[in-house]
Scaffold this motif. Sequence first.
Motif, short mmCIF file in Angstrom:
data_model
loop_
_atom_site.label_atom_id
_atom_site.label_comp_id
_atom_site.label_asym_id
_atom_site.label_seq_id
_atom_site.Cartn_x
_atom_site.Cartn_y
_atom_site.Cartn_z
N ILE A 17 -2.07 -6.19 11.26
CA ILE A 17 -1.40 -4.59 11.38
C ILE A 17 -0.68 -4.91 9.20
CG2 ILE A 17 0.02 -2.60 11.06
CD1 ILE A 17 -0.17 -3.06 14.22
N ALA A 18 0.17 -5.73 8.86
CA ALA A 18 0.64 -6.59 8.27
C ALA A 18 0.18 -6.48 7.11
CB ALA A 18 1.73 -6.70 8.28
N PRO A 19 -1.57 -7.58 6.90
CA PRO A 19 -2.14 -7.70 5.76
C PRO A 19 -3.00 -6.45 5.49
CG PRO A 19 -2.60 -9.32 7.59
CD PRO A 19 -1.52 -8.48 7.97
N ILE A 20 -3.16 -6.14 6.89
CA ILE A 20 -3.52 -5.09 6.19
C ILE A 20 -3.75 -3.73 6.16
CG2 ILE A 20 -5.71 -3.17 7.48
CD1 ILE A 20 -6.27 -4.84 9.95
N VAL A 21 -2.41 -3.58 5.99
CA VAL A 21 -2.12 -2.35 5.25
C VAL A 21 -1.59 -2.93 3.73
CG1 VAL A 21 0.32 -0.75 4.93
CG2 VAL A 21 -0.63 -1.30 6.99
N GLY A 22 -1.09 -4.40 3.92
CA GLY A 22 -0.75 -4.58 2.40
C GLY A 22 -2.69 -4.55 1.51
N PHE A 23 -4.01 -4.69 2.01
CA PHE A 23 -4.89 -4.26 1.25
C PHE A 23 -5.75 -2.61 0.87
CE2 PHE A 23 -5.74 -8.75 1.87
CZ PHE A 23 -5.68 -9.19 0.55
N ALA A 24 -4.50 -2.03 1.87
CA ALA A 24 -5.48 -0.21 2.36
C ALA A 24 -4.19 0.72 1.30
CB ALA A 24 -5.18 -0.39 3.31
N GLY A 25 -3.04 0.03 1.23
CA GLY A 25 -2.21 0.65 0.77
C GLY A 25 -2.53 0.86 -0.57
N PRO A 26 -2.94 -0.15 -2.01
CA PRO A 26 -3.51 -0.66 -3.34
C PRO A 26 -4.57 0.55 -2.95
CG PRO A 26 -2.88 -2.56 -2.58
CD PRO A 26 -2.47 -2.15 -1.20
N VAL A 27 -5.86 -0.19 -2.20
CA VAL A 27 -6.99 0.95 -2.21
C VAL A 27 -6.17 2.14 -2.27
CG1 VAL A 27 -9.14 1.01 -1.51
CG2 VAL A 27 -8.05 -0.90 -1.33
N LEU A 28 -5.69 3.05 -1.23
CA LEU A 28 -5.03 4.18 -0.86
C LEU A 28 -5.03 4.71 -2.58
CD1 LEU A 28 -5.27 6.73 1.55
CD2 LEU A 28 -3.04 5.81 1.93
N ALA A 29 -3.55 3.56 -3.19
CA ALA A 29 -3.48 4.50 -4.30
C ALA A 29 -4.27 4.54 -5.42
CB ALA A 29 -2.12 3.35 -4.30
N LEU A 30 -5.95 3.23 -5.55
CA LEU A 30 -5.91 3.42 -6.57
C LEU A 30 -7.34 4.36 -6.31
CD1 LEU A 30 -8.24 0.05 -6.70
CD2 LEU A 30 -6.36 1.12 -8.32
N VAL A 31 -7.56 5.34 -4.81
CA VAL A 31 -8.45 6.48 -4.45
C VAL A 31 -7.40 7.89 -5.34
CG1 VAL A 31 -9.12 7.81 -2.85
CG2 VAL A 31 -9.33 5.51 -2.86
N GLY A 32 -5.82 7.59 -5.08
CA GLY A 32 -5.27 9.09 -5.05
C GLY A 32 -5.02 8.86 -7.10
N LEU A 33 -5.17 7.57 -7.39
CA LEU A 33 -5.69 7.90 -8.62
C LEU A 33 -6.63 8.25 -9.47
CD1 LEU A 33 -3.97 4.58 -9.85
CD2 LEU A 33 -2.99 6.68 -10.25
N LYS A 34 -7.55 8.07 -8.76
CA LYS A 34 -9.18 7.86 -8.90
C LYS A 34 -9.22 9.99 -8.64
CE LYS A 34 -13.45 7.79 -10.83
NZ LYS A 34 -13.30 6.91 -12.01
N LEU A 35 -8.42 10.16 -7.73
CA LEU A 35 -8.32 12.20 -7.44
C LEU A 35 -7.27 12.84 -8.29
CD1 LEU A 35 -9.51 11.51 -3.31
CD2 LEU A 35 -10.93 11.67 -5.49
N LYS A 36 -6.62 12.26 -8.77
CA LYS A 36 -5.66 12.47 -9.90
C LYS A 36 -4.53 13.04 -8.45
CE LYS A 36 -8.41 12.86 -13.91
NZ LYS A 36 -8.72 14.22 -14.47
#
Length: 382
Positions: free
Chosen positions: A271-290
């Motif tokens: 769970i920990a490394p999955i969240v470690g990768f998924a968190g920045p991906v989610l951040a990138l999605v948020g930045l892309k969607l403003k």
Amino acid sequence: MEIPLDFETLRVIWWALIGILLIGFAITDGHDMGVTALLPFVAKTDEERRAVINTVSATWEGNQVWFILGGGAIFAAWPFVYAVSFSGFYLAMFVVLMSMILRPVGFKYRSKRPEKAWRRNWDWALFIGGFVPTLVFGVAIGNVLSGAPFRLDSDLRITYEGGLLGLFTPFTVLCGLTSVAMVVLQGATWLGLKLERGEVHKRSMKFGFVAGIAVIVLFALGFVFLKFGNIGYQVVGDVAAGGVSNPRRAEVVPMAGGWLTNYATYPWMWIAPIVGFAGPVLALVGLKLKSEPLAFGGSSFGIFGIIGSVGASMFPIILPSTLDAKSSLLVWTASSSHLTLFIMLGVTLVFLPIVLAYTAWVYKVLFGRVGIENIRTNPDMY
């Protein structure tokens, strides 16, 4: 006195609490350090830089509480860890503290004089105060994973044989850069939440996108190092989880890839490394969607996952020794007494919710976007 929780359970609770305090520090003070590390790059004019500074002016002092709580908790709950790390890494700690001192001084003195050179110099001082501690913290984590050159004699006296330059290896520098990228992403997404939309806001989002990609790549490279590099340790034999606190009753030996064995033994730790990768991906999605809240939330989850991955990989080892297999510090061997941990837990259960509630209230009351017009009309801003 009969203690309702057994020694093993209390040790695990305090191991988890230390992790929570470190994560709390990285998330809250992380965006402060990320903002100051970005200051010379995202803001071009004096008014823009003052706007960036004032996104953290209302809360940065309170965020230092997590740093103080973390150090105090390590001292009280894991005295051997505190003694080894704060004496062995003394010069690195000194560099961190000296650079962190630049932040409050820079905030207070930067705008006291109108000269451009004066303010520019303080802007770079603030950059150092954000960048250097972040880098050194990451390098320190890398050294914890690599092992520290210390030994404990039969009287538990510490001998440390390392130096400041010895802390920097390819792997530890990688960990330092991961830390920098993680905090820069946190700072950029915080600026997205706190700045009025405009040129500085756009620049912050661009830096955040680059930092988000860097976090994913560097975190993946860290796992490659742990898998194929000569990095890792393993406990030899069984260690009584509820035994007396004496580091020399356990033996820890180097084993390439040893930090990844927990994931096979306890699959839920993935769970920990999955969240470690998924968190920045989610951040990138948020930045892309403003979507600034999504970006900041993703960045914060990423910090949780990355720091959690270190703890999950190492458990039950806290600090391995590269010099003596009998000197490594474990959750089961390096804690304070049973009674001490229980009393501290009671105090924590009373005061930690108060700290959390007060912090949430402060953020709610002081939340709002900062713009150039605020800087021009509000005399109370930095």
